[in-house]
Design a protein around this motif. Sequence first.
Motif, PDB file in Angstrom:
ATOM      1  N   ASN A  16       0.833  -1.191   0.000  1.00 55.41           N
ATOM      2  CA  ASN A  16       0.000   0.000   0.000  1.00 55.41           C
ATOM      3  C   ASN A  16       0.870   1.244   0.000  1.00 55.41           C
ATOM      4  O   ASN A  16       1.882   1.314   0.692  1.00 55.41           O
ATOM      5  CB  ASN A  16      -0.920  -0.002   1.224  1.00 55.41           C
ATOM      6  CG  ASN A  16      -2.119   0.870   1.027  1.00 55.41           C
ATOM      7  OD1 ASN A  16      -1.998   2.052   0.756  1.00 55.41           O
ATOM      8  ND2 ASN A  16      -3.284   0.274   1.151  1.00 55.41           N
ATOM      9  N   ALA A  44      -0.049   4.160   1.057  1.00 52.33           N
ATOM     10  CA  ALA A  44      -0.336   4.943   2.262  1.00 52.33           C
ATOM     11  C   ALA A  44       0.305   4.251   3.462  1.00 52.33           C
ATOM     12  O   ALA A  44       0.420   3.025   3.507  1.00 52.33           O
ATOM     13  CB  ALA A  44      -1.848   5.045   2.478  1.00 52.33           C
ATOM     14  N   ALA A  52       5.349   1.805   3.830  1.00 56.61           N
ATOM     15  CA  ALA A  52       5.073   3.216   3.523  1.00 56.61           C
ATOM     16  C   ALA A  52       5.096   4.056   4.794  1.00 56.61           C
ATOM     17  O   ALA A  52       5.544   5.206   4.773  1.00 56.61           O
ATOM     18  CB  ALA A  52       3.715   3.344   2.820  1.00 56.61           C
ATOM     19  N   LEU A 100       7.504   7.163   5.528  1.00 54.54           N
ATOM     20  CA  LEU A 100       6.901   8.451   5.862  1.00 54.54           C
ATOM     21  C   LEU A 100       7.557   9.073   7.102  1.00 54.54           C
ATOM     22  O   LEU A 100       7.811  10.267   7.123  1.00 54.54           O
ATOM     23  CB  LEU A 100       5.400   8.266   6.103  1.00 54.54           C
ATOM     24  CG  LEU A 100       4.593   9.534   6.261  1.00 54.54           C
ATOM     25  CD1 LEU A 100       3.227   9.363   5.636  1.00 54.54           C
ATOM     26  CD2 LEU A 100       4.438   9.904   7.710  1.00 54.54           C
ATOM     27  N   ASN A 134      -9.420  12.586   7.622  1.00 53.13           N
ATOM     28  CA  ASN A 134      -8.760  13.738   6.996  1.00 53.13           C
ATOM     29  C   ASN A 134      -8.278  14.767   8.013  1.00 53.13           C
ATOM     30  O   ASN A 134      -8.378  15.967   7.788  1.00 53.13           O
ATOM     31  CB  ASN A 134      -9.693  14.387   5.965  1.00 53.13           C
ATOM     32  CG  ASN A 134     -10.085  13.425   4.882  1.00 53.13           C
ATOM     33  OD1 ASN A 134      -9.344  12.512   4.540  1.00 53.13           O
ATOM     34  ND2 ASN A 134     -11.274  13.605   4.341  1.00 53.13           N
ATOM     35  N   VAL A 169       0.945  15.618   7.676  1.00 49.95           N
ATOM     36  CA  VAL A 169       0.296  14.356   7.352  1.00 49.95           C
ATOM     37  C   VAL A 169      -1.217  14.494   7.485  1.00 49.95           C
ATOM     38  O   VAL A 169      -1.713  15.336   8.235  1.00 49.95           O
ATOM     39  CB  VAL A 169       0.793  13.207   8.249  1.00 49.95           C
ATOM     40  CG1 VAL A 169       2.275  12.951   8.045  1.00 49.95           C
ATOM     41  CG2 VAL A 169       0.491  13.467   9.714  1.00 49.95           C
ATOM     42  N   ILE A 174      -4.522   5.173   8.753  1.00 50.01           N
ATOM     43  CA  ILE A 174      -3.834   5.382   7.489  1.00 50.01           C
ATOM     44  C   ILE A 174      -3.304   6.810   7.500  1.00 50.01           C
ATOM     45  O   ILE A 174      -4.019   7.735   7.887  1.00 50.01           O
ATOM     46  CB  ILE A 174      -4.795   5.171   6.304  1.00 50.01           C
ATOM     47  CG1 ILE A 174      -5.271   3.720   6.290  1.00 50.01           C
ATOM     48  CG2 ILE A 174      -4.133   5.550   4.987  1.00 50.01           C
ATOM     49  CD1 ILE A 174      -6.314   3.438   5.242  1.00 50.01           C
ATOM     50  N   LEU A 194      -1.149   9.806   5.251  1.00 48.68           N
ATOM     51  CA  LEU A 194      -0.639  10.278   3.960  1.00 48.68           C
ATOM     52  C   LEU A 194       0.227  11.509   4.188  1.00 48.68           C
ATOM     53  O   LEU A 194      -0.129  12.379   4.985  1.00 48.68           O
ATOM     54  CB  LEU A 194      -1.787  10.653   3.031  1.00 48.68           C
ATOM     55  CG  LEU A 194      -2.759   9.540   2.662  1.00 48.68           C
ATOM     56  CD1 LEU A 194      -3.948  10.116   1.923  1.00 48.68           C
ATOM     57  CD2 LEU A 194      -2.064   8.490   1.828  1.00 48.68           C
ATOM     58  N   ASP A 195       1.337  11.574   3.471  1.00 51.34           N
ATOM     59  CA  ASP A 195       2.207  12.747   3.537  1.00 51.34           C
ATOM     60  C   ASP A 195       1.615  13.820   2.620  1.00 51.34           C
ATOM     61  O   ASP A 195       1.501  13.629   1.412  1.00 51.34           O
ATOM     62  CB  ASP A 195       3.619  12.374   3.078  1.00 51.34           C
ATOM     63  CG  ASP A 195       4.617  13.507   3.263  1.00 51.34           C
ATOM     64  OD1 ASP A 195       4.203  14.680   3.379  1.00 51.34           O
ATOM     65  OD2 ASP A 195       5.825  13.207   3.279  1.00 51.34           O
ATOM     66  N   ILE A 196       1.217  14.947   3.210  1.00 52.53           N
ATOM     67  CA  ILE A 196       0.628  16.043   2.425  1.00 52.53           C
ATOM     68  C   ILE A 196       1.510  17.285   2.481  1.00 52.53           C
ATOM     69  O   ILE A 196       1.045  18.394   2.208  1.00 52.53           O
ATOM     70  CB  ILE A 196      -0.803  16.360   2.913  1.00 52.53           C
ATOM     71  CG1 ILE A 196      -0.794  16.782   4.388  1.00 52.53           C
ATOM     72  CG2 ILE A 196      -1.738  15.187   2.657  1.00 52.53           C
ATOM     73  CD1 ILE A 196      -2.107  17.392   4.855  1.00 52.53           C
TER      74      ILE A 196
END
Length: 157
Positions: free
Chosen positions: A51, A53, A70, A74, A113, A128, A146, A148-150
């Motif tokens: 994955n 993420a 991942a 991260l 989110n 993140v 989960i 995610l790198d933002i």
Amino acid sequence: MVFIIALMKRRADEASDEIVRRERQHSVELASSLAEHTRAEASLRSLFERNLAGIFRSRRDGRILECNGAFVELVGARSREEVLACNAKEFYVHPEDREHVLKLLQPGVVLTNHELEWRRADGRTAWVMVNVREVSEGTNTYLEGIVLDITERRRRG
């Protein structure tokens, strides 16, 4: 009398043969079920590992129980073992952010989110987006999520 004994022996042999046949069939079904379970487990493990993420499981006290590659990447760690030796509290630039997340998480609540500033292993910060929930399995309670790198998205604007 000999006829009755022979008949009883034949019936006993037939019953024994039927028991052996059923046991063989049961063994074949168990082997097939085990093989299918093993394939399904391998497929899910592959999905977890490949994955893109970051995926994690931790305890409320911050102990990290599981993560994928991942997630390791991260947070800038060298290995999964290095991450598992960390406490999730170490990732938060602002410790109060973690406390806020924990307060929001109640059974049945999914935090989606949620943007946080984390610290990587090399000291650099990264933004993140976290989706996390609290999961209970028997007497054990976990946080599963989960990440995610933002960072790049935040820099652009």
